[in-house]
Design a protein around this motif. Structure first.
Motif, PDB file in Angstrom:
ATOM      1  N   UNK A 168     105.383  69.348  32.580  1.00 10.10           N
ATOM      2  CA  UNK A 168     104.755  68.029  32.621  1.00 10.10           C
ATOM      3  C   UNK A 168     105.436  67.051  31.670  1.00 10.10           C
ATOM      4  N   UNK A 169     105.399  65.782  32.051  1.00  9.41           N
ATOM      5  CA  UNK A 169     106.026  64.738  31.257  1.00  9.41           C
ATOM      6  C   UNK A 169     105.043  64.289  30.168  1.00  9.41           C
ATOM      7  N   UNK A 170     105.556  64.148  28.950  1.00 11.01           N
ATOM      8  CA  UNK A 170     104.738  63.632  27.848  1.00 11.01           C
ATOM      9  C   UNK A 170     104.807  62.105  27.870  1.00 11.01           C
ATOM     10  N   UNK A 171     103.648  61.455  28.024  1.00 10.55           N
ATOM     11  CA  UNK A 171     103.594  59.998  28.108  1.00 10.55           C
ATOM     12  C   UNK A 171     102.603  59.485  27.064  1.00 10.55           C
ATOM     13  N   UNK A 172     103.019  58.532  26.225  1.00  5.86           N
ATOM     14  CA  UNK A 172     102.109  58.022  25.192  1.00  5.86           C
ATOM     15  C   UNK A 172     100.868  57.371  25.796  1.00  5.86           C
ATOM     16  N   UNK A 173      99.716  57.609  25.173  1.00  7.08           N
ATOM     17  CA  UNK A 173      98.489  56.955  25.632  1.00  7.08           C
ATOM     18  C   UNK A 173      98.617  55.442  25.506  1.00  7.08           C
ATOM     19  N   UNK A 174      99.403  54.996  24.540  1.00  7.30           N
ATOM     20  CA  UNK A 174      99.586  53.556  24.362  1.00  7.30           C
ATOM     21  C   UNK A 174     100.171  52.915  25.610  1.00  7.30           C
ATOM     22  N   UNK A 175     101.011  53.647  26.356  1.00  6.73           N
ATOM     23  CA  UNK A 175     101.561  53.109  27.607  1.00  6.73           C
ATOM     24  C   UNK A 175     100.440  52.744  28.583  1.00  6.73           C
ATOM     25  N   UNK A 176      99.409  53.566  28.621  1.00  8.63           N
ATOM     26  CA  UNK A 176      98.299  53.307  29.534  1.00  8.63           C
ATOM     27  C   UNK A 176      97.451  52.136  29.039  1.00  8.63           C
ATOM     28  N   UNK A 177      97.342  51.985  27.725  1.00  4.00           N
ATOM     29  CA  UNK A 177      96.635  50.829  27.192  1.00  4.00           C
ATOM     30  C   UNK A 177      97.388  49.545  27.518  1.00  4.00           C
ATOM     31  N   UNK A 178      98.715  49.588  27.383  1.00  8.32           N
ATOM     32  CA  UNK A 178      99.533  48.401  27.665  1.00  8.32           C
ATOM     33  C   UNK A 178      99.569  48.080  29.161  1.00  8.32           C
ATOM     34  N   UNK A 179      99.642  49.133  29.978  1.00  9.72           N
ATOM     35  CA  UNK A 179      99.745  48.933  31.423  1.00  9.72           C
ATOM     36  C   UNK A 179      98.412  48.915  32.136  1.00  9.72           C
ATOM     37  N   UNK A 180      97.325  49.170  31.408  1.00  6.56           N
ATOM     38  CA  UNK A 180      95.955  49.111  31.905  1.00  6.56           C
ATOM     39  C   UNK A 180      95.614  50.287  32.839  1.00  6.56           C
ATOM     40  N   UNK A 181      94.626  51.053  32.425  1.00 10.68           N
ATOM     41  CA  UNK A 181      94.096  52.123  33.262  1.00 10.68           C
ATOM     42  C   UNK A 181      93.176  51.487  34.295  1.00 10.68           C
ATOM     43  N   UNK A 182      93.476  51.680  35.577  1.00 11.63           N
ATOM     44  CA  UNK A 182      92.672  51.058  36.633  1.00 11.63           C
ATOM     45  C   UNK A 182      91.909  52.094  37.460  1.00 11.63           C
ATOM     46  N   UNK A 183      92.108  53.369  37.150  1.00  8.50           N
ATOM     47  CA  UNK A 183      91.371  54.405  37.867  1.00  8.50           C
ATOM     48  C   UNK A 183      91.505  55.747  37.172  1.00  8.50           C
ATOM     49  N   UNK A 184      90.451  56.543  37.211  1.00  8.74           N
ATOM     50  CA  UNK A 184      90.492  57.876  36.624  1.00  8.74           C
ATOM     51  C   UNK A 184      89.439  58.742  37.315  1.00  8.74           C
ATOM     52  N   UNK A 185      89.878  59.866  37.865  1.00  8.61           N
ATOM     53  CA  UNK A 185      88.997  60.776  38.591  1.00  8.61           C
ATOM     54  C   UNK A 185      89.227  62.182  38.059  1.00  8.61           C
ATOM     55  N   UNK A 186      88.208  62.774  37.471  1.00  8.20           N
ATOM     56  CA  UNK A 186      88.291  64.158  36.993  1.00  8.20           C
ATOM     57  C   UNK A 186      88.143  65.098  38.181  1.00  8.20           C
ATOM     58  N   UNK A 187      88.968  66.150  38.210  1.00 10.14           N
ATOM     59  CA  UNK A 187      88.972  67.114  39.309  1.00 10.14           C
ATOM     60  C   UNK A 187      88.452  68.457  38.817  1.00 10.14           C
ATOM     61  N   UNK A 188      87.452  68.983  39.491  1.00 10.11           N
ATOM     62  CA  UNK A 188      86.897  70.266  39.082  1.00 10.11           C
ATOM     63  C   UNK A 188      87.820  71.415  39.503  1.00 10.11           C
ATOM     64  N   UNK A 189      88.150  72.310  38.581  1.00 12.35           N
ATOM     65  CA  UNK A 189      89.016  73.444  38.910  1.00 12.35           C
ATOM     66  C   UNK A 189      88.287  74.480  39.766  1.00 12.35           C
ATOM     67  N   UNK A 190      89.017  75.533  40.106  1.00 10.73           N
ATOM     68  CA  UNK A 190      88.519  76.569  41.003  1.00 10.73           C
ATOM     69  C   UNK A 190      87.189  77.156  40.519  1.00 10.73           C
ATOM     70  N   UNK A 191      86.219  77.198  41.444  1.00  7.65           N
ATOM     71  CA  UNK A 191      84.901  77.799  41.197  1.00  7.65           C
ATOM     72  C   UNK A 191      84.068  77.074  40.147  1.00  7.65           C
ATOM     73  N   UNK A 192      84.404  75.818  39.863  1.00  5.06           N
ATOM     74  CA  UNK A 192      83.609  75.028  38.924  1.00  5.06           C
ATOM     75  C   UNK A 192      82.915  73.907  39.701  1.00  5.06           C
ATOM     76  N   UNK A 193      81.589  73.883  39.733  1.00  6.92           N
ATOM     77  CA  UNK A 193      80.871  72.840  40.480  1.00  6.92           C
ATOM     78  C   UNK A 193      80.943  71.500  39.759  1.00  6.92           C
ATOM     79  N   UNK A 194      80.608  70.454  40.478  1.00  5.67           N
ATOM     80  CA  UNK A 194      80.551  69.123  39.867  1.00  5.67           C
ATOM     81  C   UNK A 194      79.372  69.051  38.903  1.00  5.67           C
ATOM     82  N   UNK A 195      79.582  68.559  37.684  1.00  5.98           N
ATOM     83  CA  UNK A 195      78.463  68.478  36.727  1.00  5.98           C
ATOM     84  C   UNK A 195      77.463  67.406  37.156  1.00  5.98           C
ATOM     85  N   UNK A 196      76.260  67.456  36.623  1.00  5.24           N
ATOM     86  CA  UNK A 196      75.263  66.429  36.966  1.00  5.24           C
ATOM     87  C   UNK A 196      75.686  65.064  36.440  1.00  5.24           C
ATOM     88  N   UNK A 197      75.162  64.029  37.065  1.00  9.48           N
ATOM     89  CA  UNK A 197      75.478  62.659  36.653  1.00  9.48           C
ATOM     90  C   UNK A 197      75.144  62.469  35.180  1.00  9.48           C
TER      91      UNK A 197
END
Length: 247
Positions: free
Chosen positions: A172-201
């Motif tokens: 995996x590529x190491x990317x500074x978090x500051x890059x995302x602050x400068x370029x703006x985070x416009x979406x983020x979706x957490x993905x549940x791994x194998x056999x892990x259900x979606x947590x409650x809201x």
């Protein structure tokens, strides 16, 4: 210094979004194809082909002339169709410090994220300092999606399976978090791994463990408790017998 890295299945494969004669705008699909392998390690035999299939299903023909991107709604629809659990973290985009803390906590619990930066020209390799998307400097400043799989607790970078990074960048590529602050985070979706259900809201990985730990049966403790109870019962019986004799 510690790098936290989620567990990737042994047969997991990186997906590169570019191929001659095909659409160059498949970063979302490439990231979905990589995330799908984490949710279902044995389901997808050809992740690169899966990337093309997702694009054709939700966007259009996978040909070089097709320059349309993929919407978040399309990505969520595909995840739902595959029964892949996810958490849409849009509500945290207004507080990036809180978002950062939450995705770090998720990574520590083996949860990756699809994360989208609004301006890809800000992306750099944290180790070399080189620009990741040199075409963005001259041509455009478009959005880009990748799969976050970990982070450094000291150096300020995240670890990303980056579908558009040139092959000379190790994944995996190491990317500074500051890059995302400068370029703006416009979406983020957490993905549940194998056999892990979606947590409650409203569940926070910063303040809890998911899935909830299963209660364990401590046989030795149970036997000790039973013995103590039996001893107490025997003592009570002895007292009753004594009382009867005296009466």
């Amino acid at each position: 210094m510690t790098d936290f890295m989620i567990h990737l299945p042994g047969n997991w494969r990186y997906v590169y979004q570019f191929a001659s004669g095909l659409s160059q705008y498949k970063c979302v699909e490439a990231s979905l194809a990589m995330a799908g392998q984490i949710a279902y390690p044995t389901r997808y035999a050809n992740p690169t082909q899966l990337m093309s299939q997702i694009y054709s299903q939700y966007v259009g023909p996978d040909v070089s002339s097709d320059t349309r991107g993929t919407t978040k709604e399309d990505a969520l629809a595909w995840l739902h169709s595959q029964n892949i659990g996810y958490v849409d973290m849009e509500s945290m985009l207004g507080n990036l410090d809180e978002l950062h803390a939450e995705i770090q906590a998720q990574n520590r619990q083996n949860v990756p994220q699809l994360i989208t930066i609004g301006d890809e020209s800000f992306l750099h390799d944290a180790r070399s300092g080189h620009t990741l998307h040199n075409w963005a400097d001259a041509l455009n400043h478009g959005a880009h999606t990748m799969l976050r799989v970990g982070y450094s607790d000291v150096m300020g970078y995240g670890l990303y399976e980056e579908p558009a990074a040139a092959p000379n960048f190790s994944q995996p590529v190491a990317i500074p978090w500051q890059n995302f602050l400068d370029g703006h985070v416009v979406g983020c979706i957490a993905i549940m791994p194998h056999n892990v259900p979606t947590p409650p809201a409203g569940f926070s990985f910063q303040h809890g463990t998911w899935p909830l730990p299963k209660p364990t049966f401590d046989q030795a403790k149970a036997e000790s408790t039973l013995q103590a109870a039996m001893a107490a019962l025997a003592s009570l019986q002895h007292d009753l017998d004594t009382l009867k004799t005296e009466v």
